[in-house]
Scaffold this motif. Structure first.
Motif: not given
Length: 102
Positions: A49-56, A94-101
């Motif tokens: 869920v955190l890795r979902i496309d940032k644009e979305f 941590a990796e997913a959160a970094e992508e999310f942020s």
């Protein structure tokens, strides 16, 4: 689609399939248990869920806000997991959160 389980949701969301339809199904799983899991490790659904496309996420701030709350709750409660689950989840989250942020 209402019969999708955590693994089905993890797989599809991880491949950016049907995000607009499947994310609303995934969030209640995570709100009941931040560490809902598919077949990999506790918390793997949240990581996808955190890795979902940032644009979305940017186009749907209500989902982004819920995902952010879930992320913080998962971090706050990670010490409640058994040692093996926590050690497995920490780097992935941590990796997913970094992508999310980003």
């Amino acid at each position: 689609m209402g019969e999708f389980g955590a693994e089905d949701l993890r797989l599809c969301l991880g491949q950016d399939i049907g995000i607009a339809f499947l994310l609303p199904l995934a969030l209640p799983y995570l709100e009941m248990d931040s560490y809902s899991e598919g077949m990999h490790y506790r918390g793997d659904l949240l990581c996808n869920v955190l890795r979902i496309d940032k644009e979305f996420h940017n186009d749907n701030p209500h989902y982004k806000d819920r995902a952010e709350i879930l992320h913080h709750r998962a971090w706050d409660l990670i010490s409640t997991l058994d040692e093996i689950d926590a050690e497995c989840l920490r780097p992935a989250l941590a990796e997913a959160a970094e992508e999310f942020s980003r």
